[in-house]
Write a protein that holds these residues in place. Structure first.
Motif, PDB file in Angstrom:
ATOM      1  N   ASN A   1      -8.205  36.583  15.215  1.00  0.00           N
ATOM      2  CA  ASN A   1      -7.555  37.818  15.643  1.00  0.00           C
ATOM      3  C   ASN A   1      -6.044  37.732  15.595  1.00  0.00           C
ATOM      4  OD1 ASN A   1      -9.879  39.275  16.044  1.00  0.00           O
ATOM      5  ND2 ASN A   1     -10.066  38.668  18.178  1.00  0.00           N
ATOM      6  N   ALA A   2      -5.471  36.590  15.938  1.00  0.00           N
ATOM      7  CA  ALA A   2      -4.025  36.447  15.956  1.00  0.00           C
ATOM      8  C   ALA A   2      -3.452  36.201  14.569  1.00  0.00           C
ATOM      9  CB  ALA A   2      -3.625  35.312  16.890  1.00  0.00           C
ATOM     10  N   MET A   3      -4.319  35.933  13.622  1.00  0.00           N
ATOM     11  CA  MET A   3      -3.881  35.615  12.268  1.00  0.00           C
ATOM     12  C   MET A   3      -3.652  36.910  11.473  1.00  0.00           C
ATOM     13  SD  MET A   3      -5.937  33.229   9.538  1.00  0.00           S
ATOM     14  CE  MET A   3      -6.441  32.153  10.849  1.00  0.00           C
ATOM     15  N   SER A   4      -2.653  36.910  10.605  1.00  0.00           N
ATOM     16  CA  SER A   4      -2.409  38.091   9.780  1.00  0.00           C
ATOM     17  C   SER A   4      -3.580  38.308   8.839  1.00  0.00           C
ATOM     18  CB  SER A   4      -1.125  37.921   8.977  1.00  0.00           C
ATOM     19  OG  SER A   4      -1.328  37.000   7.921  1.00  0.00           O
ATOM     20  N   LYS A   5      -3.761  39.548   8.420  1.00  0.00           N
ATOM     21  CA  LYS A   5      -4.843  39.858   7.484  1.00  0.00           C
ATOM     22  C   LYS A   5      -4.686  39.060   6.200  1.00  0.00           C
ATOM     23  CE  LYS A   5      -6.626  44.083   9.111  1.00  0.00           C
ATOM     24  NZ  LYS A   5      -7.970  43.958   9.617  1.00  0.00           N
ATOM     25  N   GLU A   6      -3.456  38.878   5.736  1.00  0.00           N
ATOM     26  CA  GLU A   6      -3.236  38.124   4.512  1.00  0.00           C
ATOM     27  C   GLU A   6      -3.732  36.686   4.658  1.00  0.00           C
ATOM     28  OE1 GLU A   6      -0.915  40.016   5.995  1.00  0.00           O
ATOM     29  OE2 GLU A   6      -0.417  41.537   4.505  1.00  0.00           O
ATOM     30  N   LYS A   7      -3.413  36.075   5.772  1.00  0.00           N
ATOM     31  CA  LYS A   7      -3.867  34.701   6.005  1.00  0.00           C
ATOM     32  C   LYS A   7      -5.384  34.643   6.128  1.00  0.00           C
ATOM     33  CE  LYS A   7       0.337  32.866   8.068  1.00  0.00           C
ATOM     34  NZ  LYS A   7       0.926  32.287   9.287  1.00  0.00           N
ATOM     35  N   GLN A   8      -5.967  35.639   6.791  1.00  0.00           N
ATOM     36  CA  GLN A   8      -7.428  35.697   6.901  1.00  0.00           C
ATOM     37  C   GLN A   8      -8.063  35.776   5.514  1.00  0.00           C
ATOM     38  OE1 GLN A   8      -7.680  39.088   9.770  1.00  0.00           O
ATOM     39  NE2 GLN A   8      -9.434  37.910  10.476  1.00  0.00           N
ATOM     40  N   ILE A   9      -7.513  36.638   4.671  1.00  0.00           N
ATOM     41  CA  ILE A   9      -8.041  36.822   3.316  1.00  0.00           C
ATOM     42  C   ILE A   9      -8.012  35.502   2.559  1.00  0.00           C
ATOM     43  CG2 ILE A   9      -7.569  37.895   1.075  1.00  0.00           C
ATOM     44  CD1 ILE A   9      -6.586  40.375   2.757  1.00  0.00           C
ATOM     45  N   ILE A  10      -6.886  34.826   2.600  1.00  0.00           N
ATOM     46  CA  ILE A  10      -6.740  33.567   1.871  1.00  0.00           C
ATOM     47  C   ILE A  10      -7.683  32.508   2.437  1.00  0.00           C
ATOM     48  CG2 ILE A  10      -5.143  31.664   1.376  1.00  0.00           C
ATOM     49  CD1 ILE A  10      -2.924  33.945   1.351  1.00  0.00           C
ATOM     50  N   GLN A  11      -7.745  32.401   3.746  1.00  0.00           N
ATOM     51  CA  GLN A  11      -8.613  31.407   4.376  1.00  0.00           C
ATOM     52  C   GLN A  11     -10.077  31.639   4.005  1.00  0.00           C
ATOM     53  OE1 GLN A  11      -9.106  31.563   8.676  1.00  0.00           O
ATOM     54  NE2 GLN A  11      -9.086  29.328   8.735  1.00  0.00           N
ATOM     55  N   LEU A  12     -10.530  32.866   4.101  1.00  0.00           N
ATOM     56  CA  LEU A  12     -11.923  33.172   3.786  1.00  0.00           C
ATOM     57  C   LEU A  12     -12.221  32.959   2.302  1.00  0.00           C
ATOM     58  CD1 LEU A  12     -12.331  36.313   6.056  1.00  0.00           C
ATOM     59  CD2 LEU A  12     -13.334  34.047   6.424  1.00  0.00           C
ATOM     60  N   HIS A  13     -11.269  33.299   1.459  1.00  0.00           N
ATOM     61  CA  HIS A  13     -11.427  33.072   0.017  1.00  0.00           C
ATOM     62  C   HIS A  13     -11.564  31.583  -0.282  1.00  0.00           C
ATOM     63  CE1 HIS A  13     -10.887  33.443  -4.299  1.00  0.00           C
ATOM     64  NE2 HIS A  13      -9.890  32.584  -4.225  1.00  0.00           N
ATOM     65  N   LEU A  14     -10.719  30.774   0.332  1.00  0.00           N
ATOM     66  CA  LEU A  14     -10.768  29.327   0.113  1.00  0.00           C
ATOM     67  C   LEU A  14     -12.071  28.716   0.638  1.00  0.00           C
ATOM     68  CD1 LEU A  14      -7.070  28.357   0.903  1.00  0.00           C
ATOM     69  CD2 LEU A  14      -8.185  28.466  -1.345  1.00  0.00           C
ATOM     70  N   GLN A  15     -12.698  29.381   1.574  1.00  0.00           N
ATOM     71  CA  GLN A  15     -13.980  28.917   2.101  1.00  0.00           C
ATOM     72  C   GLN A  15     -15.158  29.408   1.265  1.00  0.00           C
ATOM     73  OE1 GLN A  15     -14.289  29.628   6.312  1.00  0.00           O
ATOM     74  NE2 GLN A  15     -12.269  28.753   6.689  1.00  0.00           N
ATOM     75  N   GLY A  16     -14.861  30.164   0.211  1.00  0.00           N
ATOM     76  CA  GLY A  16     -15.898  30.545  -0.738  1.00  0.00           C
ATOM     77  C   GLY A  16     -16.511  31.920  -0.564  1.00  0.00           C
ATOM     78  N   PHE A  17     -15.973  32.733   0.334  1.00  0.00           N
ATOM     79  CA  PHE A  17     -16.512  34.076   0.500  1.00  0.00           C
ATOM     80  C   PHE A  17     -16.023  34.982  -0.620  1.00  0.00           C
ATOM     81  CE2 PHE A  17     -16.753  32.315   4.771  1.00  0.00           C
ATOM     82  CZ  PHE A  17     -18.058  32.641   5.115  1.00  0.00           C
ATOM     83  N   SER A  18     -16.883  35.905  -1.041  1.00  0.00           N
ATOM     84  CA  SER A  18     -16.535  36.832  -2.129  1.00  0.00           C
ATOM     85  C   SER A  18     -15.516  37.856  -1.639  1.00  0.00           C
ATOM     86  CB  SER A  18     -17.781  37.560  -2.628  1.00  0.00           C
ATOM     87  OG  SER A  18     -18.237  38.487  -1.651  1.00  0.00           O
ATOM     88  N   GLN A  19     -14.827  38.442  -2.590  1.00  0.00           N
ATOM     89  CA  GLN A  19     -13.848  39.469  -2.249  1.00  0.00           C
ATOM     90  C   GLN A  19     -14.524  40.639  -1.536  1.00  0.00           C
ATOM     91  OE1 GLN A  19     -11.163  40.632  -5.382  1.00  0.00           O
ATOM     92  NE2 GLN A  19     -10.903  38.527  -6.081  1.00  0.00           N
ATOM     93  N   ARG A  20     -15.703  41.012  -1.986  1.00  0.00           N
ATOM     94  CA  ARG A  20     -16.431  42.117  -1.354  1.00  0.00           C
ATOM     95  C   ARG A  20     -16.769  41.785   0.103  1.00  0.00           C
ATOM     96  NH1 ARG A  20     -20.124  46.357  -3.362  1.00  0.00           N
ATOM     97  NH2 ARG A  20     -19.365  45.703  -5.386  1.00  0.00           N
ATOM     98  N   ARG A  21     -17.264  40.577   0.359  1.00  0.00           N
ATOM     99  CA  ARG A  21     -17.618  40.175   1.723  1.00  0.00           C
ATOM    100  C   ARG A  21     -16.391  40.138   2.618  1.00  0.00           C
ATOM    101  NH1 ARG A  21     -22.203  37.272   2.768  1.00  0.00           N
ATOM    102  NH2 ARG A  21     -21.576  37.750   4.877  1.00  0.00           N
ATOM    103  N   ILE A  22     -15.275  39.638   2.085  1.00  0.00           N
ATOM    104  CA  ILE A  22     -14.038  39.584   2.871  1.00  0.00           C
ATOM    105  C   ILE A  22     -13.586  40.999   3.211  1.00  0.00           C
ATOM    106  CG2 ILE A  22     -11.612  38.912   2.868  1.00  0.00           C
ATOM    107  CD1 ILE A  22     -12.454  36.596   0.922  1.00  0.00           C
ATOM    108  N   ALA A  23     -13.567  41.868   2.213  1.00  0.00           N
ATOM    109  CA  ALA A  23     -13.131  43.252   2.429  1.00  0.00           C
ATOM    110  C   ALA A  23     -13.985  43.947   3.484  1.00  0.00           C
ATOM    111  CB  ALA A  23     -13.178  44.023   1.112  1.00  0.00           C
TER     112      ALA A  23
END
Length: 58
Positions: free
Chosen positions: A16-38
Motif C-alpha cells: 500500500n505504501a509503495m508507488s504504483k510504478e514500483k508495484q508494477i515493476i516488482q510484480l513483473h519481476l516476480q513473473g506476473f503477466s501485465q494483464r494480471r498486474i493491471a
C-alpha cells in the motif's frame, strides 16, 4: 481463488505504501503477466506497458 491469485492479492495489499510504478515493476519481476498486474492494482494494461518500457530502458 487459486494460490497464484491469493499470492498476488497479498503482494498488492502489502504494498500500500509503495508507488504504483514500483508495484508494477516488482510484480513483473516476480513473473506476473501485465494483464494480471493491471487487474490487481486497477490500472490499464497500457499503463503497465509504459511503466515496464521505461523501466527496461533505464
Amino acid at each position: 481463488m487459486n494460490v497464484e491469485s491469493q499470492d498476488l492479492s497479498l503482494l498488492v495489499k502489502g504494498a500500500n505504501a509503495m508507488s504504483k510504478e514500483k508495484q508494477i515493476i516488482q510484480l513483473h519481476l516476480q513473473g506476473f503477466s501485465q494483464r494480471r498486474i493491471a487487474d490487481s492494482i486497477k490500472v490499464s494494461r497500457n499503463t503497465i506497458a509504459k511503466v515496464l518500457s521505461a523501466f527496461e530502458h533505464h
